[in-house]
Design an enzyme around this catalytic site. Structure first.
Site: not given
Length: 462
Positions: A234, A268
């Site tokens: 990720e 993020c």
């Protein structure tokens, strides 16, 4: 980078740690394998009991761990408490649902008869010691969303946390041990990033998961690929926040402020690129800029602080370089929130809104990891979709529209791992989380996440 707690609100080094020696790492690897051979045989009843106990301990420790996270990486104390509560919730979610998520699957009798079997099934079995390389921005949540499903599946974990949150990393090891998990079920490795490759190449480590930068992901993926080991990555994101004419513009603008500055803008999945249809652009711009200007910047330990310092001096420098590049190439400053004098010597960066962004600017292509928003005017729906996809990333997205056809268009065409309508992106145990393109691959959370590190075993009986 030194393994140390450095308060980003002051720049003061509070505590340093010596990296583990090769012998200490070897001891922990051996312990992980030994523990796995016994722990994998435990039943779900026992694992559920242990995970619930860990959640109880975390709830009891909420204030202590929240202050530690704020001290180590600068998130507002209210957000740190919420992070701890979210982790306990995820632990309970997996504790209660893992048996069903990993239950044997039985194909229809007709299908297995055609395959020449009297019966057949699919079983999910644990793989072994998994290395988790985790970032500092959500120092508790990023780890727990790996650890809770991995431990409930019967795996054991080895944590290489970011070097600026060592005390949070050690707390996590103590938390699982204190809950009664066998010694070696979850261990922290205080090692330099340069030592990660050697750990990953060790044959006793069966897989890895990483949340972090694109560069870190490339490094881990390269080593894992060479060793033919499973990985989940990720990585970064530059999520679009699209506002179309049917939206509640006032609500979109309020949410946009939160979506951009959550965790001091260091997330993020924070919305970063605000793409607004020309018909509502001025209305949104005015409300969004007003909301950004009203933010309270300051000491993250204060209850009323909304934006604290960036976690590292390097992070502030890199964000400043992106903004400077954009300004040099013609971007306009819509607002720049002044950091109060009382904030002291910490690594603060003023919440900023830029407009007039072009594809010549670095900020158009790179992730702005801090409280800086970029505004785009979209000519129509097609242009909005084009701008939303004009990024190398593909983590998540936010779209504000009440039009069913427009919603279907974005579900069909957006290049991202998620699309959130009329709200902001969030992670939840029940929903798979992850991205596409340079935002990584694989999924965390939900049933998809717990199965990532399972040996999916076909059982065929003649």
């Amino acid at each position: 980078m030194a393994i140390a707690t450095v308060n980003p609100a002051t720049g003061q080094t509070l505590r340093t740690f010596e990296p583990y020696s090769p012998a200490a790492v070897e001891q922990r690897l051996a312990r992980a394998v030994q523990t796995f051979e016994q722990y994998r045989l435990t039943d779900f009843g026992r694992r559920t009991q242990l995970m619930h106990r860990a959640a109880e301990l975390l709830d009891a420790d909420q204030e202590t761990i929240a202050k530690l996270m704020t001290t180590e990486m600068g998130k507002p104390i209210t957000a740190a408490r919420a992070e701890a509560a979210k982790c306990a919730k995820a632990m309970r979610w997996y504790a209660d649902r893992a048996p069903a998520l990993l239950a044997d699957e039985h194909p229809s009798p007709e299908d297995v008869t055609d395959a020449g079997a009297a019966r057949a099934l699919v079983r999910y079995r644990p793989m072994g010691p998994v290395l988790a390389v985790m970032p500092w921005n959500f120092p508790l949540w990023q780890v727990v969303r790996f650890a809770a499903p991995a431990l409930m599946a019967g795996n054991v974990g080895l944590l290489k946390h970011a070097s600026n949150v060592p005390q949070t990393a050690l707390y996590l090891e103590d938390l699982f041990r204190g809950a009664g998990f066998p010694d070696g079920c979850f261990q922290t490795l205080l090692i330099d990033s340069r030592a990660v490759a050697d750990v990953l190449r060790d044959p006793r480590v069966v897989a890895a998961t990483l949340t972090g930068s694109e560069g870190a992901g490339r490094s881990v993926a390269a080593v894992a690929g060479d060793e033919v080991k499973k990985t989940v990555l990720e990585l970064g994101g530059s999520d679009p926040f699209v506002v179309l004419p049917s939206a509640d513009v006032a609500a979109a603008a309020r949410t946009a402020v939160t979506a951009r500055v959550q965790n001091n803008g260091q997330s993020c999945i924070a919305a970063k690129r605000f793409i607004v249809h020309g018909a509502v652009y001025e209305e949104f711009r005015a409300a969004f800029v007003a909301g950004m200007r009203a933010l309270r910047v300051g000491d993250p330990m204060r209850e009323d602080t909304q934006v604290g310092p960036l976690a590292t001096a390097q992070g502030r420098e890199e964000l400043g370089e992106l903004v400077a590049d954009a300004l040099a190439l013609g971007a306009a400053v819509e607002c720049e929130v002044e950091v109060p004098q009382s904030a002291g010597e910490g690594w603060y960066y003023p919440p900023t809104v830029l407009s007039g962004i072009t594809d010549r600017m670095r900020i158009h292509h790179e992730e702005a990891f801090g409280p800086v928003a970029t505004l785009y005017r979209a000519e129509d729906l097609d242009h909005a979709v084009e701008l939303a996809n004009d990024t190398p990333f593909g983590l998540s997205s936010n779209v504000w529209t009440t039009d069913d056809a427009e919603q279907e268009r974005f579900v069909r065409d957006i290049q991202a791992g998620g699309v959130f309508f009329n709200g902001m992106t969030a992670s939840h145990p029940a929903l798979p989380f992850g991205g596409v393109r340079r935002s990584g691959y694989g999924r965390e959370l939900s049933g998809h996440g717990i199965r990532e590190f399972c040996n999916i075993t076909t059982v065929w009986i003649a």
